[in-house]
Motif scaffolding. Structure first.
Motif, mmCIF file in Angstrom:
data_model
loop_
_atom_site.group_PDB
_atom_site.id
_atom_site.type_symbol
_atom_site.label_atom_id
_atom_site.label_comp_id
_atom_site.label_asym_id
_atom_site.label_seq_id
_atom_site.Cartn_x
_atom_site.Cartn_y
_atom_site.Cartn_z
ATOM 1 N N UNK A 330 0.845 -1.041 0.200
ATOM 2 C CA UNK A 330 -0.007 0.034 -0.196
ATOM 3 C C UNK A 330 0.716 1.330 -0.168
ATOM 4 N N UNK A 331 0.511 2.131 -0.893
ATOM 5 C CA UNK A 331 1.406 3.382 -1.056
ATOM 6 C C UNK A 331 0.820 4.547 -0.208
ATOM 7 N N UNK A 347 -5.625 8.282 12.854
ATOM 8 C CA UNK A 347 -5.909 7.885 11.403
ATOM 9 C C UNK A 347 -6.676 6.584 11.082
ATOM 10 N N UNK A 348 -7.555 6.240 10.197
ATOM 11 C CA UNK A 348 -7.875 5.235 9.987
ATOM 12 C C UNK A 348 -7.612 4.559 8.445
ATOM 13 N N UNK A 349 -7.159 3.595 8.159
ATOM 14 C CA UNK A 349 -7.057 2.865 7.143
ATOM 15 C C UNK A 349 -8.237 2.356 6.626
ATOM 16 N N UNK A 350 -8.973 2.476 5.802
ATOM 17 C CA UNK A 350 -10.541 2.186 5.516
ATOM 18 C C UNK A 350 -10.419 1.624 4.079
ATOM 19 N N UNK A 351 -11.122 0.232 4.420
ATOM 20 C CA UNK A 351 -11.501 -0.715 3.081
ATOM 21 C C UNK A 351 -12.813 -0.612 2.762
ATOM 22 N N UNK A 389 -7.866 10.753 1.865
ATOM 23 C CA UNK A 389 -6.669 10.474 1.004
ATOM 24 C C UNK A 389 -6.699 9.302 0.424
ATOM 25 N N UNK A 390 -6.674 9.175 -0.918
ATOM 26 C CA UNK A 390 -6.669 7.846 -1.675
ATOM 27 C C UNK A 390 -5.449 6.863 -1.293
ATOM 28 N N UNK A 391 -5.578 5.757 -0.998
ATOM 29 C CA UNK A 391 -4.301 5.054 -0.799
ATOM 30 C C UNK A 391 -4.114 4.094 -1.957
#
Length: 470
Positions: A330-331, A347-351, A389-391
């Motif tokens: 993941x970038x 922060x949250x990494x959201x799928x 922000x888009x990952x």
């Protein structure tokens, strides 16, 4: 009539402390005619906490000034952190309701919703506060496996397999990061000088007692051992803990000033970069990440394959987000209006799993509160959203709507898990029956009598099959 927004369709303007910022991702007008949101999986970093150590801690001794009086005991979620996480939960509630994923004031049925947190107080409390804002009409149970402040192995970024060749592979990848540990640390020298000035380190208790007047890093060593997290020893660990405390104090005091020094956002980001170097070396090499992130990688993959789940909230640490990202390729985007460069506090990494009726897709985003929102405790809403922000996923191609095929992303998860499975796990060491003739104090040997703590580029690696020869 309120215009409909999603986490990906955020075009409201933040006007915070005189700064305007527009969210980054706008969906096509026909997006919702094509896709339906089926599930959301959130991997969250805990919100604002007090420093990890308290009375008499090293970070307190490097300045003659008095630190902020924290609203919580050492390492625990602060009162501000609880308020901010509740606000984030309220925003997510408005979003999933607007998408039709859950009804307003929803009370979970069956296994449609799951909250699972590490058993540290700061992670459990973060999940609890988020749940209060997200599902205010439900008394959500936060799943955790151990007593307070004991680490859950699922969230512990530890090596569960180890052998000599693999250890060297991790070391080689560390050397490839920004020219190697010493070069990367040396690049922070200007910031370390700034920190010394801000702290008035020359007149600190540590200096007056003859301990230290400067930050140093030429004695850095790494410990890579089965059953433990990757660890760093040496002077740079002090710089890391001081940078951590400075940033937390910045959030809590609602000021960009540190001990009378007015710092710019760029300078604060540089201070955060001291931590990025520390965390990056320990948690973001791909070889290390596929090992230490495997429990969470497998759990998130399992969640995305489910059809009965609608919302899953996992709460851990920045090391979890960093290692998951490195394991999966993941970038993370460079943040805006945040002090941390990639994974800000809370922060949250959201799928997001979407369906067009025929195939399932996934959008991956990073959601976080801007520094002005953290300091100002801004009430979030669809009109005043957090930053999004888009990952991107290295090696995968998103469609024209910014979505990855779930099957493609699942293959990436499977690849990372296969890499973990392929690591040979050497048997645990037993007593070395005969000490080699050339043994030296504190040398470490494997069962074949080979010394394992061999230096390379000034970095020592210790771990695996070992025997301390006294």
């Amino acid at each position: 009539m309120m215009k409909k927004y999603t986490i990906n369709l955020v075009v409201a303007i933040l006007t915070l402390c005189g700064i305007s910022a527009q969210a980054q991702i706008k969906r096509p007008d026909n997006f919702h005619a094509k896709y339906e949101l089926k599930e959301v999986v959130v991997m969250s970093r805990h919100n604002i906490r007090s420093p990890l150590s308290s009375g008499g801690a090293a970070y307190q001794r490097v300045t003659p000034y008095e630190w902020f009086h924290w609203s919580s005991p050492s390492s625990q979620l602060s009162l501000r952190g609880g308020v901010l996480e509740t606000e984030m939960g309220q925003f997510f509630r408005q979003w999933v309701v607007s998408e039709g994923l859950l009804p307003d004031n929803y009370r979970p049925e069956g296994e449609e919703v799951l909250f699972y947190a590490n058993s540290r107080q700061r992670t459990f409390a973060t999940a609890k506060y988020f749940s209060a804002g997200f599902l205010p009409f439900a008394n959500v149970k936060i799943t955790h496996k151990y007593e307070e402040d004991k680490m859950d192995p699922v969230f512990t970024p530890q090596f569960t397999k180890m052998n000599d060749a693999y250890r060297q592979q991790v070391l080689d990848e560390m050397q490839a990061l920004h020219g190697g540990p010493q070069a990367w640390m040396n690049a922070q020298q200007a910031t370390l000088d700034l920190m010394e000035e801000v702290l008035d380190m020359a007149h600190s208790p540590a200096a007056l007692q003859g301990d230290t007047t400067h930050f140093w890093y030429d004695d850095t060593k790494f410990k890579i051992e089965k059953g433990d997290e990757p660890k760093m020893t040496g002077g740079y660990t002090l710089a890391n803990s001081v940078a951590d405390a400075l940033v937390l104090q910045c959030y809590e005091t609602e000021s960009m000033t540190a001990f009378g020094h007015e710092l710019t956002e760029e300078q604060w980001r540089a201070i955060c970069n001291v931590k990025i170097v520390y965390d990056g070396l320990l948690f973001t090499t791909h070889a290390a990440a596929v090992n230490i992130a495997n429990p969470l990688v497998s759990r998130i993959r399992e969640e995305l394959q489910r059809q009965d789940r609608k919302f899953m909230f996992l709460c851990g640490h920045d090391s979890n987000l960093a290692s998951i990202g490195a394991a999966l390729g993941l970038e993370f985007p460079e943040t805006e209006h945040a002090l941390e460069l990639h994974t800000p506090i809370g922060s949250k990494l959201v799928f997001e799993k979407w369906s067009d009726g025929t195939e399932e897709y996934v959008a991956v985003n990073l959601v976080y509160q801007a520094v002005e929102q953290l300091q100002g405790r801004t009430l979030l809403s669809l009109d005043v959203p957090p930053m999004v922000k888009s990952v991107t996923v290295k090696g995968l191609t998103a469609n024209s709507d910014g979505l990855y095929r779930l099957s493609d992303l699942d293959a990436r998860f499977a690849e990372a898990m296969s890499e973990y499975d392929a690591i040979y796990d050497a048997p645990d060491a037993v007593e070395v029956l005969q000490q080699p003739d050339n043994a030296r104090p504190a040398d470490i040997y494997n069962l074949q009598g080979q010394r394992l703590n061999h230096p390379q580029h000034g970095i020592n690696i210790i771990g695996g099959e070992k025997k301390v020869v006294k």
